[in-house]
Enzyme design. Sequence first.
Site, PDB file in Angstrom:
ATOM      1  N   LYS A  79       0.901   3.374  -3.374  1.00  0.00           N
ATOM      2  CA  LYS A  79      -0.263   4.080  -3.890  1.00  0.00           C
ATOM      3  C   LYS A  79       0.102   5.509  -4.310  1.00  0.00           C
ATOM      4  O   LYS A  79       1.019   6.112  -3.765  1.00  0.00           O
ATOM      5  CB  LYS A  79      -1.369   4.147  -2.826  1.00  0.00           C
ATOM      6  CG  LYS A  79      -2.099   2.844  -2.593  1.00  0.00           C
ATOM      7  CD  LYS A  79      -3.090   2.963  -1.442  1.00  0.00           C
ATOM      8  CE  LYS A  79      -4.205   3.938  -1.759  1.00  0.00           C
ATOM      9  NZ  LYS A  79      -5.112   3.428  -2.798  1.00  0.00           N
ATOM     10  N   CYS A 119       0.813  -1.208   0.000  1.00  0.00           N
ATOM     11  CA  CYS A 119       0.000   0.000   0.000  1.00  0.00           C
ATOM     12  C   CYS A 119       0.849   1.260   0.000  1.00  0.00           C
ATOM     13  O   CYS A 119       0.353   2.356  -0.261  1.00  0.00           O
ATOM     14  CB  CYS A 119      -0.947   0.000   1.199  1.00  0.00           C
ATOM     15  SG  CYS A 119      -2.358  -1.109   0.967  1.00  0.00           S
ATOM     16  N   GLY A 159     -11.885   2.524  -8.452  1.00  0.00           N
ATOM     17  CA  GLY A 159     -10.692   1.860  -8.941  1.00  0.00           C
ATOM     18  C   GLY A 159      -9.581   1.894  -7.919  1.00  0.00           C
ATOM     19  O   GLY A 159      -9.803   2.026  -6.711  1.00  0.00           O
ATOM     20  N   HIS A 160      -8.348   1.827  -8.423  1.00  0.00           N
ATOM     21  CA  HIS A 160      -7.173   1.787  -7.555  1.00  0.00           C
ATOM     22  C   HIS A 160      -5.997   2.349  -8.331  1.00  0.00           C
ATOM     23  O   HIS A 160      -5.888   2.174  -9.555  1.00  0.00           O
ATOM     24  CB  HIS A 160      -6.874   0.348  -7.123  1.00  0.00           C
ATOM     25  CG  HIS A 160      -5.681   0.237  -6.220  1.00  0.00           C
ATOM     26  ND1 HIS A 160      -5.718   0.572  -4.895  1.00  0.00           N
ATOM     27  CD2 HIS A 160      -4.405  -0.165  -6.477  1.00  0.00           C
ATOM     28  CE1 HIS A 160      -4.524   0.384  -4.353  1.00  0.00           C
ATOM     29  NE2 HIS A 160      -3.707  -0.066  -5.291  1.00  0.00           N
ATOM     30  N   ASP A 190     -15.317   2.854   0.755  1.00  0.00           N
ATOM     31  CA  ASP A 190     -14.298   1.849   0.484  1.00  0.00           C
ATOM     32  C   ASP A 190     -14.544   1.087  -0.807  1.00  0.00           C
ATOM     33  O   ASP A 190     -13.630   0.471  -1.344  1.00  0.00           O
ATOM     34  CB  ASP A 190     -14.218   0.843   1.639  1.00  0.00           C
ATOM     35  CG  ASP A 190     -13.716   1.505   2.918  1.00  0.00           C
ATOM     36  OD1 ASP A 190     -12.844   2.397   2.801  1.00  0.00           O
ATOM     37  OD2 ASP A 190     -14.198   1.155   4.000  1.00  0.00           O
ATOM     38  N   ASP A 210     -15.630  -7.387 -24.523  1.00  0.00           N
ATOM     39  CA  ASP A 210     -16.099  -8.660 -23.954  1.00  0.00           C
ATOM     40  C   ASP A 210     -17.589  -8.601 -23.654  1.00  0.00           C
ATOM     41  O   ASP A 210     -18.315  -9.583 -23.852  1.00  0.00           O
ATOM     42  CB  ASP A 210     -15.329  -8.974 -22.664  1.00  0.00           C
ATOM     43  CG  ASP A 210     -13.895  -9.404 -22.931  1.00  0.00           C
ATOM     44  OD1 ASP A 210     -13.640  -9.928 -24.023  1.00  0.00           O
ATOM     45  OD2 ASP A 210     -13.048  -9.200 -22.055  1.00  0.00           O
ATOM     46  N   ASP A 229      -9.697  -6.773 -17.952  1.00  0.00           N
ATOM     47  CA  ASP A 229      -8.592  -6.804 -18.907  1.00  0.00           C
ATOM     48  C   ASP A 229      -7.610  -5.709 -18.544  1.00  0.00           C
ATOM     49  O   ASP A 229      -7.996  -4.684 -17.971  1.00  0.00           O
ATOM     50  CB  ASP A 229      -9.087  -6.572 -20.337  1.00  0.00           C
ATOM     51  CG  ASP A 229      -9.050  -7.845 -21.177  1.00  0.00           C
ATOM     52  OD1 ASP A 229      -7.989  -8.497 -21.163  1.00  0.00           O
ATOM     53  OD2 ASP A 229     -10.059  -8.180 -21.814  1.00  0.00           O
ATOM     54  N   ASP A 251     -14.972 -11.583 -29.271  1.00  0.00           N
ATOM     55  CA  ASP A 251     -14.050 -10.536 -29.724  1.00  0.00           C
ATOM     56  C   ASP A 251     -12.679 -11.150 -29.945  1.00  0.00           C
ATOM     57  O   ASP A 251     -12.252 -12.055 -29.222  1.00  0.00           O
ATOM     58  CB  ASP A 251     -13.987  -9.370 -28.738  1.00  0.00           C
ATOM     59  CG  ASP A 251     -13.511  -9.775 -27.360  1.00  0.00           C
ATOM     60  OD1 ASP A 251     -13.737 -10.934 -26.969  1.00  0.00           O
ATOM     61  OD2 ASP A 251     -12.932  -8.922 -26.658  1.00  0.00           O
TER      62      ASP A 251
END
Length: 765
Positions: free
Chosen positions: A421, A418, A546-547, A456, A496, A473, A634
């Site tokens: 980040k 972490c 997201g991250h 969170d 997809d 992906d 695809d």
Amino acid sequence: MESLRPIVKDLVLLGGGHSHAIVLRQWGMRPLAGVQITLITNLADTPYSGMLPSHVAGLYDFDQAHIDLRPLTRFAQARLFMDRVIGLDLERRRVICAHHPPVAYDVLSIDTGSTPAMVAVPGAADHAVPAKPVPQLLQAWARVRQQLEASPERPLTIAVVGGGIGGVELTLNMQARLQRRLKELGRPQDQVTFHLFHRRAELAPERSRATRHYLQRLCLRRRIQLHLQQTVAAVETIGGPLPYRVRCESGLTVACDRIFWVTQAAAPDWVRQSGLANDSQGFIAVADTLQSRSHPNVFAAGDVATMVNHPRPKAGVFAVRQGKPLSLNLRRHLQGQPLQPFRPQRQFLTLIDTGRGTAIASRGPFVAESCLFRYWKDHIDQKFMALFRDFPEMGASRPSDVVVRSASSPPPMYCAGCGSKVGRPALEQVLQRIQADVSWPVDTADILVGLTAAEDAAVVRVPHDRAMVHTADGFRALLADPFICGQIAVHHSLSDLFAMGATPQSVLALATVPYALPAQQTEILYQLLSGVQKALSQSHTPLVGGHTSEGPELVLSIVANGLAQPQRLLRKQGMAPGEVLILTKPLGTGVLFAADMRRQAKGRWIEAAVAVMVQSNQAAAQCLIQHQATACTDVTGFGFMGHLLELVQASQVGAVLTLNQLPALQGARQVLAQGVRSSLHPQNQTAAQAIENGADYIDHPDWPLLFDPQTSGGLLAAVPPDQVESCLATLHQAGYAHSLVVGRVIPRDNPTQPIRIEEWGRSEE
């Protein structure tokens, strides 16, 4: 373990002119650690002015006369943003582009060239062809030649406005090529007539008296109609076989087939309005150091700039000479060192190509014409262009300088877990900016907790009559442009969902950005997520979370969720014998980007591939469903054959593939023929075991195309035969110009080798 140097400064180059080409070459040889270079240009191939007239004459092909900026930026480890500059925000240090989000800079260099002064003449902007931008000039010149080929018996009249060196040389070379072709066709060479208009009493007023007189005599010998002391007042359209008319202030009028405008250079409008100190003509005023007179962190060179202490003509020779001092002073400015003044020479050699195997040498009072000068000119030009084609293999051993120290020194080591980040201030700033940029409607009825809430996790409601479709992906950045990478990653992932008949509901983005100081990291992440949002806008899909993390290179992964009616899902199973296989996008992204990494792909090939990769598959999927597609997938990492095999195995059928009908991206076949392959190609090629007659086609030039991994590839689907014609017509109308029938479904006679190859017109049944 040695720590990775972070990005601490952004050097942005506007325009791919001669000076910047030299800067990139020199910085590739000697990088400056911690400096991120970004080239913004709207041309992947920048024309070399020294060879352009000879290219018009047919003496050099396109690649010989143009600098390909993509391998050059690869060598310089620079980012290439393909876009058009429309303004500057000097206060916030940002470049305003036509299609990208604003691009931040610490140091800016401008080498965008000039434009012909033509706006003030009525009709000129609408009906004449300016000498710049060069692609527009070359397209018009190609149409003139096509007109000659289509009607060689018809006389052709060309007008050129502007009697400087550029206008004279262009006229001579155009005439030489057309007359040479007329001779080959057995037609009289006087069937083509050139009119050259000039408002001065003599041609090439910027050159010596001897040169002016020599050029005038040469034009008269070549039977070019000279109209000296004639100021063009208007360009008009008229009826009849000659569509245009040049009207002069004197009352002289000349009807013609085409008008080329090669007048005095003018500054682009955005430069005049930028807030930079300009000269009386609107060009950027620079000191002897090539530094802006008003903004010390802005530099300029080439035609767009004027050295106020040493004004010189707007000529390519000066842009070339400014390349090295510009590179040196950019480096010194970034390192906090004193800049070095540059003084351009007063006397300079001009070699003017006549288009007929000779060149005119002019320097001061000296002027002469000889075929030896043509050989000399060719040697000089070829040597210069070799700098941008032949790069030394330096790899990681390239020497680099220590960059100027930043206010906040980077840590000696970067944490994992972490601790890797992206910092909260940078992330919050980016999220605020991209949310403010959203201008398209988003259906948030099912989004209970999304990007605006500091929770969170995101919370999404699933309607009771829908099934949730999940996909993920991600990959390392194919391009150094994070804005384009964000778009490609989204389209790749959403394909997809589209392939299964689902509608996207929400998206999570997982981003790894390169080590950098907070300001630079913020801008990279902003460009990346702006690309994500742009791609999502086409399907009105919200980004809900997201991250982020830090790493040695840019990586983006997309987690997408979609909704579908369970009974209407498109699956890989469902194909039946007699149905036809349609592919909606061309193949070749894997091998093209493998070649790009080796600097073996032409810039225009990559730009054509990117244009296909940022095209959403949503409309294609809707079209296939509308035309009763029974199965769909695809085409991505496993390559065409790997994904076709999945369809065949899931449906328990066989397939006949028409090998020479496979659509391919521009340049893909060329680099395949050179032996270039993606690193995933060998694994994908194991699918060849399922091809019954594969041994017969292993030497076919399109064989490797079957196993090339695709990024943001097209859809492969089976449709009933009575739907094929309408389906293809609808796909083409929707913008999928490369859509083709690539095979058909047959009964499964050979379970271990269910696929057979044939060539168009050579059925093996």
